[in-house]
Design a protein around this motif. Structure first.
Motif, PDB file in Angstrom:
ATOM      1  N   ILE A  42      57.912  29.037 -17.357  1.00  0.00           N
ATOM      2  CA  ILE A  42      57.709  29.641 -15.716  1.00  0.00           C
ATOM      3  C   ILE A  42      58.620  30.616 -15.726  1.00  0.00           C
ATOM      4  O   ILE A  42      60.012  30.196 -15.743  1.00  0.00           O
ATOM      5  N   VAL A  43      58.511  31.574 -15.523  1.00  0.00           N
ATOM      6  CA  VAL A  43      59.675  32.741 -15.058  1.00  0.00           C
ATOM      7  C   VAL A  43      60.063  32.682 -13.675  1.00  0.00           C
ATOM      8  O   VAL A  43      59.046  33.331 -12.730  1.00  0.00           O
ATOM      9  N   GLU A  44      60.702  31.984 -13.266  1.00  0.00           N
ATOM     10  CA  GLU A  44      61.121  31.647 -11.907  1.00  0.00           C
ATOM     11  C   GLU A  44      61.335  32.898 -11.125  1.00  0.00           C
ATOM     12  O   GLU A  44      60.881  33.116  -9.878  1.00  0.00           O
ATOM     13  N   PRO A  45      62.087  33.862 -11.523  1.00  0.00           N
ATOM     14  CA  PRO A  45      62.303  35.072 -10.763  1.00  0.00           C
ATOM     15  C   PRO A  45      60.936  35.752 -10.253  1.00  0.00           C
ATOM     16  O   PRO A  45      60.960  36.563  -9.212  1.00  0.00           O
ATOM     17  N   ASN A  46      59.743  35.618 -11.108  1.00  0.00           N
ATOM     18  CA  ASN A  46      58.674  36.159 -10.925  1.00  0.00           C
ATOM     19  C   ASN A  46      57.862  35.517  -9.764  1.00  0.00           C
ATOM     20  O   ASN A  46      56.797  35.922  -9.191  1.00  0.00           O
ATOM     21  N   LEU A  47      58.010  34.276  -9.515  1.00  0.00           N
ATOM     22  CA  LEU A  47      57.330  33.518  -8.710  1.00  0.00           C
ATOM     23  C   LEU A  47      57.031  34.081  -7.364  1.00  0.00           C
ATOM     24  O   LEU A  47      56.064  33.992  -6.769  1.00  0.00           O
ATOM     25  N   ASP A  48      58.122  34.812  -6.692  1.00  0.00           N
ATOM     26  CA  ASP A  48      57.833  35.420  -5.361  1.00  0.00           C
ATOM     27  C   ASP A  48      56.760  36.557  -5.437  1.00  0.00           C
ATOM     28  O   ASP A  48      56.576  37.275  -4.395  1.00  0.00           O
ATOM     29  N   GLU A  49      56.458  36.891  -6.734  1.00  0.00           N
ATOM     30  CA  GLU A  49      55.417  38.165  -7.037  1.00  0.00           C
ATOM     31  C   GLU A  49      53.919  37.692  -6.691  1.00  0.00           C
ATOM     32  O   GLU A  49      53.079  38.474  -6.776  1.00  0.00           O
ATOM     33  N   CYS A  50      53.784  36.256  -6.683  1.00  0.00           N
ATOM     34  CA  CYS A  50      52.494  35.781  -7.263  1.00  0.00           C
ATOM     35  C   CYS A  50      51.732  36.133  -5.720  1.00  0.00           C
ATOM     36  O   CYS A  50      52.056  36.237  -4.573  1.00  0.00           O
ATOM     37  N   THR A  51      50.583  36.568  -6.231  1.00  0.00           N
ATOM     38  CA  THR A  51      49.415  37.068  -5.399  1.00  0.00           C
ATOM     39  C   THR A  51      48.313  36.079  -4.828  1.00  0.00           C
ATOM     40  O   THR A  51      47.668  36.477  -4.271  1.00  0.00           O
ATOM     41  N   LEU A  52      48.342  34.888  -5.537  1.00  0.00           N
ATOM     42  CA  LEU A  52      47.642  33.885  -5.265  1.00  0.00           C
ATOM     43  C   LEU A  52      46.263  34.089  -5.498  1.00  0.00           C
ATOM     44  O   LEU A  52      45.369  33.987  -4.984  1.00  0.00           O
ATOM     45  N   CYS A  53      46.116  34.894  -6.826  1.00  0.00           N
ATOM     46  CA  CYS A  53      44.759  35.341  -7.294  1.00  0.00           C
ATOM     47  C   CYS A  53      44.020  34.404  -7.897  1.00  0.00           C
ATOM     48  O   CYS A  53      42.766  34.735  -8.065  1.00  0.00           O
ATOM     49  N   GLU A  54      44.599  33.078  -8.178  1.00  0.00           N
ATOM     50  CA  GLU A  54      44.093  32.121  -8.908  1.00  0.00           C
ATOM     51  C   GLU A  54      43.605  32.382 -10.137  1.00  0.00           C
ATOM     52  O   GLU A  54      42.793  31.508 -10.696  1.00  0.00           O
ATOM     53  N   LEU A  55      44.071  33.285 -10.897  1.00  0.00           N
ATOM     54  CA  LEU A  55      43.415  33.652 -12.404  1.00  0.00           C
ATOM     55  C   LEU A  55      44.276  32.492 -13.211  1.00  0.00           C
ATOM     56  O   LEU A  55      43.483  32.024 -14.126  1.00  0.00           O
ATOM     57  N   CYS A  56      45.442  32.059 -12.874  1.00  0.00           N
ATOM     58  CA  CYS A  56      45.930  31.071 -13.635  1.00  0.00           C
ATOM     59  C   CYS A  56      45.265  29.713 -13.600  1.00  0.00           C
ATOM     60  O   CYS A  56      44.964  28.819 -14.662  1.00  0.00           O
ATOM     61  N   LEU A  57      44.780  29.506 -12.199  1.00  0.00           N
ATOM     62  CA  LEU A  57      43.851  28.051 -12.201  1.00  0.00           C
ATOM     63  C   LEU A  57      42.673  28.230 -13.110  1.00  0.00           C
ATOM     64  O   LEU A  57      42.200  27.122 -13.457  1.00  0.00           O
ATOM     65  N   ASN A  58      42.018  29.212 -13.165  1.00  0.00           N
ATOM     66  CA  ASN A  58      40.857  29.163 -13.759  1.00  0.00           C
ATOM     67  C   ASN A  58      40.868  29.458 -15.173  1.00  0.00           C
ATOM     68  O   ASN A  58      39.888  29.180 -15.971  1.00  0.00           O
ATOM     69  N   ALA A  59      42.236  29.730 -15.628  1.00  0.00           N
ATOM     70  CA  ALA A  59      42.418  30.001 -17.336  1.00  0.00           C
ATOM     71  C   ALA A  59      42.576  28.655 -17.923  1.00  0.00           C
ATOM     72  O   ALA A  59      42.521  28.601 -19.104  1.00  0.00           O
ATOM     73  N   ALA A  60      42.980  27.538 -17.015  1.00  0.00           N
ATOM     74  CA  ALA A  60      43.202  26.183 -17.718  1.00  0.00           C
ATOM     75  C   ALA A  60      42.326  25.245 -17.187  1.00  0.00           C
ATOM     76  O   ALA A  60      41.523  25.418 -16.136  1.00  0.00           O
TER      77      ALA A  60
END
Length: 81
Positions: A42-60
């Motif tokens: 997990i690239v923690e510095p990028n967490l604040d860039e999350c757009t809550l698009c849910e693509l990761c949720l649907n990929a797993a």
């Protein structure tokens, strides 16, 4: 800088090369990367860039990736079965 989300990934998914590759591909803000030994990082510095698009949720598989909102009601976003 305060983070507004956290991402949790089950250990089995984090070690699955195909799922790691898929998570890296779908995230538009590069929250996922390949760490040592090919495991998910997990690239923690990028967490604040999350757009809550849910693509990761649907990929797993359902329930294996969770996005935890660290504000308000601290809702947990996860893919349902």
């Amino acid at each position: 800088m305060a983070l507004f989300i956290n991402v949790e990934v089950d250990a089995a998914v984090a070690r699955d090369g195909e799922l790691v590759k898929k998570l890296i591909e779908v995230c538009p803000v590069n929250i996922f990367a390949t760490g040592s030994g090919g495991a998910l990082q997990i690239v923690e510095p990028n967490l604040d860039e999350c757009t809550l698009c849910e693509l990761c949720l649907n990929a797993a598989p359902p329930g294996t990736v969770r996005v935890v909102k660290l504000y308000g009601d601290k809702e947990v976003l996860t893919r349902k079965a």
